[in-house]
Design a protein around this motif. Structure first.
Motif, PDB file in Angstrom:
ATOM      1  N   GLU A   1      30.899  32.081  52.957  1.00 18.35           N
ATOM      2  CA  GLU A   1      30.738  33.439  52.436  1.00 18.35           C
ATOM      3  C   GLU A   1      32.092  33.879  51.910  1.00 18.35           C
ATOM      4  N   PRO A   2      32.142  34.629  50.805  1.00 15.76           N
ATOM      5  CA  PRO A   2      33.451  35.052  50.285  1.00 15.76           C
ATOM      6  C   PRO A   2      34.290  35.844  51.278  1.00 15.76           C
ATOM      7  N   HIS A   3      33.655  36.624  52.165  1.00 14.12           N
ATOM      8  CA  HIS A   3      34.425  37.417  53.117  1.00 14.12           C
ATOM      9  C   HIS A   3      35.071  36.570  54.211  1.00 14.12           C
ATOM     10  N   GLN A   4      34.706  35.287  54.300  1.00 18.15           N
ATOM     11  CA  GLN A   4      35.367  34.413  55.259  1.00 18.15           C
ATOM     12  C   GLN A   4      36.826  34.162  54.903  1.00 18.15           C
TER      13      GLN A   4
ATOM     14  N   LEU B   1      34.535  33.072  44.940  1.00 19.39           N
ATOM     15  CA  LEU B   1      34.760  34.242  45.781  1.00 19.39           C
ATOM     16  C   LEU B   1      34.242  35.519  45.128  1.00 19.39           C
ATOM     17  N   TRP B   2      33.471  35.383  44.078  1.00 17.14           N
ATOM     18  CA  TRP B   2      32.941  36.549  43.377  1.00 17.14           C
ATOM     19  C   TRP B   2      31.809  37.162  44.185  1.00 17.14           C
ATOM     20  N   THR B   3      31.807  38.491  44.285  1.00 15.00           N
ATOM     21  CA  THR B   3      30.737  39.264  44.904  1.00 15.00           C
ATOM     22  C   THR B   3      30.317  40.371  43.943  1.00 15.00           C
TER      23      THR B   3
ATOM     24  N   GLN C   1      32.997  42.842  44.121  1.00 13.05           N
ATOM     25  CA  GLN C   1      34.278  42.182  43.865  1.00 13.05           C
ATOM     26  C   GLN C   1      35.393  42.743  44.742  1.00 13.05           C
ATOM     27  N   ASN C   2      35.032  43.114  45.980  1.00 12.18           N
ATOM     28  CA  ASN C   2      36.043  43.683  46.860  1.00 12.18           C
ATOM     29  C   ASN C   2      36.982  42.605  47.400  1.00 12.18           C
ATOM     30  N   VAL C   3      36.505  41.354  47.534  1.00 10.08           N
ATOM     31  CA  VAL C   3      37.376  40.286  48.026  1.00 10.08           C
ATOM     32  C   VAL C   3      38.466  39.988  47.009  1.00 10.08           C
ATOM     33  N   MET C   4      38.084  39.818  45.760  1.00  9.92           N
ATOM     34  CA  MET C   4      39.082  39.559  44.714  1.00  9.92           C
ATOM     35  C   MET C   4      40.021  40.749  44.543  1.00  9.92           C
ATOM     36  N   TYR C   5      39.474  41.937  44.660  1.00  9.85           N
ATOM     37  CA  TYR C   5      40.313  43.131  44.494  1.00  9.85           C
ATOM     38  C   TYR C   5      41.395  43.187  45.580  1.00  9.85           C
ATOM     39  N   ASN C   6      41.034  42.921  46.821  1.00 11.39           N
ATOM     40  CA  ASN C   6      42.027  42.967  47.898  1.00 11.39           C
ATOM     41  C   ASN C   6      43.061  41.853  47.763  1.00 11.39           C
ATOM     42  N   LEU C   7      42.612  40.653  47.368  1.00 11.00           N
ATOM     43  CA  LEU C   7      43.563  39.544  47.211  1.00 11.00           C
ATOM     44  C   LEU C   7      44.593  39.822  46.119  1.00 11.00           C
ATOM     45  N   PHE C   8      44.195  40.517  45.073  1.00 12.92           N
ATOM     46  CA  PHE C   8      45.123  40.827  43.988  1.00 12.92           C
ATOM     47  C   PHE C   8      45.826  42.166  44.178  1.00 12.92           C
ATOM     48  N   ASP C   9      45.330  42.996  45.077  1.00 14.41           N
ATOM     49  CA  ASP C   9      45.959  44.300  45.314  1.00 14.41           C
ATOM     50  C   ASP C   9      47.048  44.232  46.376  1.00 14.41           C
ATOM     51  N   TRP C  10      46.900  43.362  47.354  1.00 17.49           N
ATOM     52  CA  TRP C  10      47.912  43.256  48.407  1.00 17.49           C
ATOM     53  C   TRP C  10      49.295  42.844  47.872  1.00 17.49           C
ATOM     54  N   PRO C  11      49.399  41.944  46.880  1.00 17.16           N
ATOM     55  CA  PRO C  11      50.752  41.635  46.367  1.00 17.16           C
ATOM     56  C   PRO C  11      51.461  42.809  45.721  1.00 17.16           C
ATOM     57  N   THR C  12      50.717  43.852  45.292  1.00 11.05           N
ATOM     58  CA  THR C  12      51.366  45.019  44.684  1.00 11.05           C
ATOM     59  C   THR C  12      52.015  45.928  45.716  1.00 11.05           C
ATOM     60  N   ARG C  13      51.736  45.725  47.020  1.00 11.37           N
ATOM     61  CA  ARG C  13      52.354  46.548  48.058  1.00 11.37           C
ATOM     62  C   ARG C  13      53.833  46.147  48.200  1.00 11.37           C
TER      63      ARG C  13
ATOM     64  N   THR D   1      37.511  28.372  34.708  1.00  8.29           N
ATOM     65  CA  THR D   1      37.147  29.227  33.584  1.00  8.29           C
ATOM     66  C   THR D   1      38.401  29.786  32.928  1.00  8.29           C
ATOM     67  N   PHE D   2      38.475  29.657  31.614  1.00 10.99           N
ATOM     68  CA  PHE D   2      39.657  30.126  30.909  1.00 10.99           C
ATOM     69  C   PHE D   2      39.711  31.649  30.864  1.00 10.99           C
ATOM     70  N   ASP D   3      38.597  32.275  30.503  1.00  8.66           N
ATOM     71  CA  ASP D   3      38.571  33.731  30.322  1.00  8.66           C
ATOM     72  C   ASP D   3      37.841  34.407  31.475  1.00  8.66           C
ATOM     73  N   LEU D   4      38.063  33.946  32.672  1.00  4.17           N
ATOM     74  CA  LEU D   4      37.411  34.561  33.834  1.00  4.17           C
ATOM     75  C   LEU D   4      37.802  36.033  34.014  1.00  4.17           C
ATOM     76  N   PRO D   5      39.077  36.436  33.891  1.00  6.21           N
ATOM     77  CA  PRO D   5      39.403  37.858  34.078  1.00  6.21           C
ATOM     78  C   PRO D   5      38.711  38.770  33.078  1.00  6.21           C
ATOM     79  N   GLU D   6      38.537  38.331  31.845  1.00  2.00           N
ATOM     80  CA  GLU D   6      37.936  39.202  30.834  1.00  2.00           C
ATOM     81  C   GLU D   6      36.411  39.210  30.913  1.00  2.00           C
ATOM     82  N   ARG D   7      35.811  38.115  31.302  1.00  2.08           N
ATOM     83  CA  ARG D   7      34.359  38.020  31.267  1.00  2.08           C
ATOM     84  C   ARG D   7      33.699  38.413  32.578  1.00  2.08           C
ATOM     85  N   VAL D   8      34.323  38.089  33.706  1.00  3.13           N
ATOM     86  CA  VAL D   8      33.672  38.256  34.999  1.00  3.13           C
ATOM     87  C   VAL D   8      34.251  39.427  35.784  1.00  3.13           C
ATOM     88  N   LEU D   9      35.552  39.557  35.804  1.00  2.00           N
ATOM     89  CA  LEU D   9      36.189  40.546  36.665  1.00  2.00           C
ATOM     90  C   LEU D   9      36.091  41.944  36.064  1.00  2.00           C
ATOM     91  N   MET D  10      36.055  42.908  36.975  1.00  2.00           N
ATOM     92  CA  MET D  10      36.091  44.303  36.548  1.00  2.00           C
ATOM     93  C   MET D  10      37.489  44.656  36.049  1.00  2.00           C
TER      94      MET D  10
END
Length: 586
Positions: A305-308, A355-357, A360-372, A385-394
């Motif tokens: 599961e992605p939350h694992q 890890l997509w849900t 998309q809270n799992v991906m959001y936390n993984l990319f948000d924690w480095p900004t702290r 996937t080459f264009d995963l951020p533009e096509r899949v991610l919010m």
């Protein structure tokens, strides 16, 4: 019946003249005469009860006198002798009276008894309980014997002697009752344990070391295995320097950041990042201006599961293993609180798209924690996937991923040839033509280095079985046929022209999107373009849909429900390399 009634009448007449002390006296007025039983009425339990229960206001007194009389007789006849201390043991009159009543009912006759006797039922219940207790004692005895320790030879002899003595003492004394359970307890107390039995199964240890290769071909097979770590990574020097500089700068500054790496499978993405991290760890161990850091590697393919991912990250950092929600809360606190002794952490996330849900809270936390500012977390995300951020991610997730990205291109045939030669390390095993044939075949299909290594290893095995010295083109062709021979490839080769064109359109659309699935409408556009490119007349949409359904019935394609129409999603049930190999052989 008559005897029981006569006894009841005699007991009531005696109680009128000789009342016992301690029992309630009957009234002074004489009891009313009882009428004789009518003739023709059979005796039974009901007649006895009618005799004892008289009509009138004083009908309950003869029953009480009868019960008290029975109690007096039992007290006189079965009263035990008083002890010397003068203490009289307590009696239970209720049980005595009940026994007398049962005895009276037994004398009345079988018509007054119920269908199941109480004594018989009690006997059956007690026998069942006794049998169950015996079974439990046997189970406890066997469990206790299994848990015992294995004694030595002298202690076993002592145990046998003690058991013989105990048997003799049991025969002599009747009062001594030693159960098997008590014997086991005595034996456990007397015998000192030494060695414990192996209760849990274990894998037997290897008695002999791993055999070393005895010839050149076996050595080549070991070196060409995918799991073997090469001494260097050829053809990826530029990408290695970029990853190394990014991680080195973030660890030195103590800041966080994200890096996204994309590319088709088998292009060395994970191997390049792991080599850069290994070099940094060696530099940190030698104290070459690189502070120590933590490394965490998670793979989306291994997560149920992605939350694992939260649980795995927390367990690597602190050693705790909690639930997913609790782990997410603890990681939020860990990356938000300042700490002067906090190390930098490098998080390698492989197969990010798994890890997509929905939120998309799992991906959001993984990319948000480095900004702290107090996190000291560096995330390196890898996906195909080459264009995963533009096509899949919010937008809120893609913005936190940043713009530090890198794309790994497929290997060319010269690069694949160089990779195989570096693995062999000046070991002359392959002919030049055979090695070039393998490299060109794989480069034309996908440029996957792992597939090239597998084919070369299989060719070396075939050469060794044929008692050859060098791997030639015949061995390589046989290995290619074995690697790509399957029922799916055979069905693709024998498919119709429109079916083969549809499969080509599916593969080209997958490569254009960088995903492993597409809609029927997108594949239809590619199919029409391929028809024009081949000089064929484009077919209608209904015919193309019929072709798609036939391929789905053969399980070459995995299709969704037909209710979606042109929005029906299409996936391949075989790899793209197998499809291209089968189509190129036609």
């Amino acid at each position: 019946m008559a005897a029981c009634l006569h006894e009841a009448q005699g007991a009531s007449s005696k109680m009128a003249w000789r009342p016992s002390a301690g029992t309630p006296r009957a009234s002074d007025s004489p009891a009313p005469p009882t009428a004789p039983p009518p003739q023709g009425v059979r005796g039974g339990g009901g007649g006895t009860r009618k005799r004892l229960q008289l009509d009138g206001p004083e009908g309950a007194e003869p029953k009480e006198d009868f019960l008290s009389h029975l109690l007096d007789e039992d007290l006189r006849g079965s009263r035990p002798p008083r002890p010397r201390t003068g203490v009289v043991p307590p009696l239970k009159p209720s049980k005595v009276v009940l026994n007398k009543l049962h005895l009276c009912e037994d004398r009345v006759g079988p018509a007054a008894r119920p269908r199941t006797s109480r004594r018989k039922t009690t006997y059956l219940v007690s026998s069942r309980i006794r049998r169950q207790l015996n079974v439990l004692d046997d189970q406890e005895r066997t469990s206790d014997e299994d848990e015992e320790f294995v004694p030595s030879g002298e202690e076993e002899q002592e145990e046998e002697e003690e058991e013989e003595q105990q048997e003799v003492s049991v025969k002599r004394s009747r009062r001594s009752t030693v159960t098997p359970r008590s014997r086991t307890a005595q034996r456990r107390k007397q015998v000192a344990p030494q060695t414990l039995r192996q209760a849990t199964p274990s894998i037997p240890r290897r008695m002999l070391p791993i055999p070393q290769p005895t010839n050149v071909l076996e050595e080549a097979r070991v070196r060409l295995h995918v799991s073997s770590v090469p001494e260097s990574l050829p053809c990826r020097e530029t990408e290695f320097l970029q990853v190394y500089d990014f991680l080195h700068s973030k660890i030195l500054d103590g800041t966080g950041g994200c890096m996204y790496i994309s590319g088709v499978p088998g292009t060395g993405k994970t191997a390049t990042v792991q080599e850069a991290v290994r070099r940094l760890q060696l530099a940190a161990a030698e104290e070459q201006e690189v502070p120590p850091f933590n490394l965490i590697h998670i793979n989306g393919m291994k997560m149920t599961e992605p939350h694992q991912a939260y649980v795995h990250i927390l367990q690597e950092l602190t050693g705790q293993k909690v639930t997913c929600d609790h782990a997410a809360a603890l990681l939020e606190k860990l990356f938000s609180r300042p700490s002067p002794w906090k190390r930098s952490t490098v998080l390698l996330v492989d197969e990010l798209d798994l890890l997509w849900t929905r939120k998309q809270n799992v991906m959001y936390n993984l990319f948000d924690w480095p900004t702290r500012s107090h996190a000291h977390l560096v995330v390196v995300a890898i996906a195909n996937t080459f264009d995963l951020p533009e096509r899949v991610l919010m937008n809120r997730v893609a913005s936190r991923l940043g713009l530090t990205r890198m794309s790994f291109q497929p290997y060319s045939f010269r690069q694949l040839q160089q990779i195989v030669s570096s693995r062999l390390n000046r070991l002359k095993v392959f002919e030049d033509d055979a090695l070039q044939l393998v490299s060109r075949k794989v480069a034309a299909l996908s440029g996957d280095a792992r597939r090239c290594l597998d084919i070369c290893r299989r060719a070396a095995e075939i050469c060794q079985q044929g008692s050859g010295v060098l791997v030639g083109t015949s061995h390589v062709m046989e290995a290619l046929d074995q690697m790509f021979s399957s029922p799916y490839i055979t069905s693709i080769r024998s498919a119709a022209l429109q079916e083969q064109l549809f499969l080509r359109a599916v593969v080209s659309e997958f490569r254009r999107l960088g995903l492993e699935e597409a809609t029927f409408q997108q594949v239809l556009v590619q199919h029409q373009a391929l028809c024009l490119l081949e000089g064929l007349q484009p077919v209608s949409m209904s015919e193309v849909q019929t072709v798609c359904q036939r391929l789905g019935a053969c399980r070459v394609l995995l299709l969704e429900s037909n209710r979606l129409g042109v929005l029906q999603r299409v996936r391949l049930n075989v790899s793209q390399d197998d499809v291209l190999y089968a189509l190129n052989q036609v």
